[in-house]
Design a protein around this motif. Structure first.
Motif, PDB file in Angstrom:
ATOM      1  N   UNK A   1       0.826  -1.206   0.000  1.00  0.00           N
ATOM      2  CA  UNK A   1       0.000   0.000   0.000  1.00  0.00           C
ATOM      3  C   UNK A   1       0.862   1.259   0.000  1.00  0.00           C
ATOM      4  N   UNK A   2       2.001   1.217   0.700  1.00  0.00           N
ATOM      5  CA  UNK A   2       2.913   2.358   0.698  1.00  0.00           C
ATOM      6  C   UNK A   2       3.509   2.575  -0.688  1.00  0.00           C
ATOM      7  N   UNK A   3       3.821   1.491  -1.386  1.00  0.00           N
ATOM      8  CA  UNK A   3       4.353   1.620  -2.744  1.00  0.00           C
ATOM      9  C   UNK A   3       3.308   2.241  -3.678  1.00  0.00           C
ATOM     10  N   UNK A   4       2.060   1.885  -3.489  1.00  0.00           N
ATOM     11  CA  UNK A   4       0.991   2.470  -4.301  1.00  0.00           C
ATOM     12  C   UNK A   4       0.910   3.975  -4.054  1.00  0.00           C
ATOM     13  N   UNK A   5       1.147   4.406  -2.800  1.00  0.00           N
ATOM     14  CA  UNK A   5       1.148   5.839  -2.493  1.00  0.00           C
ATOM     15  C   UNK A   5       2.229   6.555  -3.289  1.00  0.00           C
TER      16      UNK A   5
ATOM     17  N   UNK B   1       1.625   6.962   3.296  1.00  0.00           N
ATOM     18  CA  UNK B   1       2.653   6.030   3.764  1.00  0.00           C
ATOM     19  C   UNK B   1       2.444   5.720   5.240  1.00  0.00           C
ATOM     20  N   UNK B   2       2.224   6.739   6.042  1.00  0.00           N
ATOM     21  CA  UNK B   2       2.015   6.519   7.478  1.00  0.00           C
ATOM     22  C   UNK B   2       0.760   5.716   7.755  1.00  0.00           C
ATOM     23  N   UNK B   3      -0.299   5.988   6.994  1.00  0.00           N
ATOM     24  CA  UNK B   3      -1.537   5.234   7.174  1.00  0.00           C
ATOM     25  C   UNK B   3      -1.333   3.766   6.790  1.00  0.00           C
ATOM     26  N   UNK B   4      -0.535   3.523   5.765  1.00  0.00           N
ATOM     27  CA  UNK B   4      -0.313   2.155   5.296  1.00  0.00           C
ATOM     28  C   UNK B   4       0.566   1.356   6.252  1.00  0.00           C
ATOM     29  N   UNK B   5       1.627   1.983   6.753  1.00  0.00           N
ATOM     30  CA  UNK B   5       2.605   1.256   7.569  1.00  0.00           C
ATOM     31  C   UNK B   5       2.256   1.250   9.048  1.00  0.00           C
ATOM     32  N   UNK B   6       1.371   2.121   9.457  1.00  0.00           N
ATOM     33  CA  UNK B   6       0.869   2.047  10.813  1.00  0.00           C
ATOM     34  C   UNK B   6       1.698   2.768  11.851  1.00  0.00           C
ATOM     35  N   UNK B   7       1.385   2.486  13.083  1.00  0.00           N
ATOM     36  CA  UNK B   7       1.970   3.171  14.224  1.00  0.00           C
ATOM     37  C   UNK B   7       3.482   2.999  14.265  1.00  0.00           C
TER      38      UNK B   7
END
Length: 324
Positions: A125-129, A179-185
Motif C-alpha cells: 500500500x505504501x508503494x501504491x502511495x 505512507x504513514x496510514x499504510x505502515x501504521x503506528x
C-alpha cells in the motif's frame, strides 16, 4: 616339387600341405566369417546442476525496515528544499522534475526491500502511495498553470510561483499521510521533508484602506454620498456621469464598514465592483469579481445614502454590468 597354393576365403587362410591324397579328394575346411560384435551404447549419466549461487534475500527486521523507511525520506529532503527555494518559475520546473525522479528512485528502492512479516500488506500500500505521487502533482499544480486570475486579469508570476510551491507541498503531505496510514503506528514518514506552509504574496492578500480614494478627476462639487457596506466582500464605489471607465471619483469600502465620498458634482450614476485580492497597481480586484450599478441616476442637488447589501424595504434596483 609340388607348389603350395594359398586360398583366401573370408578372413581365414587355408594352406594345402604335402599329403599323399589327390587334391581332388581333399575337403576344404569350412570358411568362418567373424562379424564384429556390436558394443552397447553407454547411457550418459546426467550431470547434476551446480547449486544456485543467487543469494536469498532475508526479510528485514522491524528495526531494519523502519531504518530503511527513514533513509528513504532522508534521500528526498534536499530535493524538496530545492523546489521550495526556487526563485523563479523556470527554476521551479527544473527542481520539480528532479524531485519527481528522486521520488521514483525511492519507490524502486523500497520495492526491492523484503519487509518483515509484521508489515503485512502495508508495504504494498505504501508503494501504491508513491505511484500516485505524479498524478497528485498534476492535480495540485493545475491552479498555478493558469495564466489568468479568476477575474480574467494576467496572473502575477509571484502568485503562480506561490501556487506551484503550495501544490508540491500538498502532494508531499498527501504522500506522507498515505505512507504513514499504510505502515501504521511508529512510522513518521514526511516529518522532516514536509516544508512549512508558505506566506501568500501581497497580490493575493491585498486590500485597500477603508475610505481610500482610488481615483478622482475634474473639479469638486458639493454632493455627498454616504456608503454602508454590509456585504461579505470589499467594494469599490465609482461615481461617473455615464460610464465607469471614466469616473469622477471612486472610493474603497471594506466589508462591514462605512465611509463618505465628498465633492461630487452634478448628477451621476453609482457603479460598484466587489471581490478579493486587491491589486493597488491596476486598481482591480483579481479574484471573485462582481460588477453592478444602481439603475436610477442620482440627482447631484441632494446628498444620498446607499447600503451595499440586500435591505428589506430597499427602494433601489441594481443590474449587472460589464467589467470595469
Amino acid at each position: 616339387m609340388r607348389r603350395i597354393i594359398a586360398v583366401a576365403i573370408g578372413t581365414a587362410l587355408v594352406v594345402a600341405g604335402c599329403s599323399g591324397e589327390p587334391e581332388s579328394s581333399k575337403s576344404l575346411a569350412p570358411a568362418t566369417v567373424t562379424t564384429p560384435t556390436e558394443q552397447p551404447t553407454p547411457t550418459p549419466t546426467p550431470t547434476p546442476e551446480p547449486p544456485s549461487t543467487t543469494p536469498t534475500t532475508a526479510s528485514l527486521s522491524p528495526v531494519g525496515y523502519k531504518k530503511a523507511i527513514a533513509n528513504s525520506e532522508t534521500n528526498l529532503v534536499r530535493g524538496v528544499q530545492r523546489v521550495m527555494n526556487a526563485p523563479t518559475l523556470e527554476a521551479f520546473d527544473q527542481a520539480r522534475a528532479q524531485l519527481e525522479d528522486a521520488i521514483r528512485n525511492q519507490r524502486q528502492a523500497l520495492g526491492d526491500l523484503e519487509p518483515p512479516a509484521a508489515a503485512g500488506t502495508g508495504h504494498e500500500a505504501a508503494l501504491i502511495a508513491f505511484d500516485r505521487y505524479a498524478a497528485s502533482v498534476t492535480t495540485n499544480l493545475a491552479t498555478s498553470g493558469e495564466t489568468k486570475t479568476g477575474c480574467g486579469l494576467p496572473k502575477a508570476p509571484a502568485v503562480r510561483l506561490y501556487q506551484a510551491k503550495t501544490g508540491i507541498r500538498t502532494s508531499i503531505v498527501e504522500l506522507s499521510k498515505e505512507v504513514n496510514r499504510s505502515l501504521g503506528k511508529g512510522i513518521n514518514y514526511g516529518l522532516r521533508m514536509t516544508p512549512p506552509a508558505l506566506t501568500p504574496p501581497p497580490q493575493m492578500t491585498g486590500r485597500g484602506s477603508n475610505g481610500q480614494i482610488i481615483q478622482r478627476a475634474g473639479s469638486r462639487g458639493y454632493g455627498l454620498l454616504q456608503i454602508t457596506n454590509n456585504g461579505s466582500a470589499d467594494v469599490v464605489v465609482v461615481v461617473a456621469a455615464s460610464v465607469p471607465r471614466q469616473p469622477q471619483a471612486s472610493i474603497y469600502v471594506r466589508h462591514g464598514s462605512k465611509t463618505n465620498l465628498r465633492g461630487i458634482r452634478g448628477s451621476y450614476y453609482v457603479f460598484f465592483k466587489s471581490g478579493s485580492a486587491w491589486d493597488g497597481v491596476s486598481r482591480q480586484f483579481t479574484e471573485d469579481c462582481s460588477f453592478s450599478k444602481y439603475d436610477n441616476r442620482f440627482d447631484g442637488k441632494y446628498n444620498w445614502t446607499i447600503t451595499l447589501s440586500p435591505v428589506i424595504g430597499g427602494n433601489a434596483s441594481t443590474s449587472k454590468v460589464d467589467p470595469f
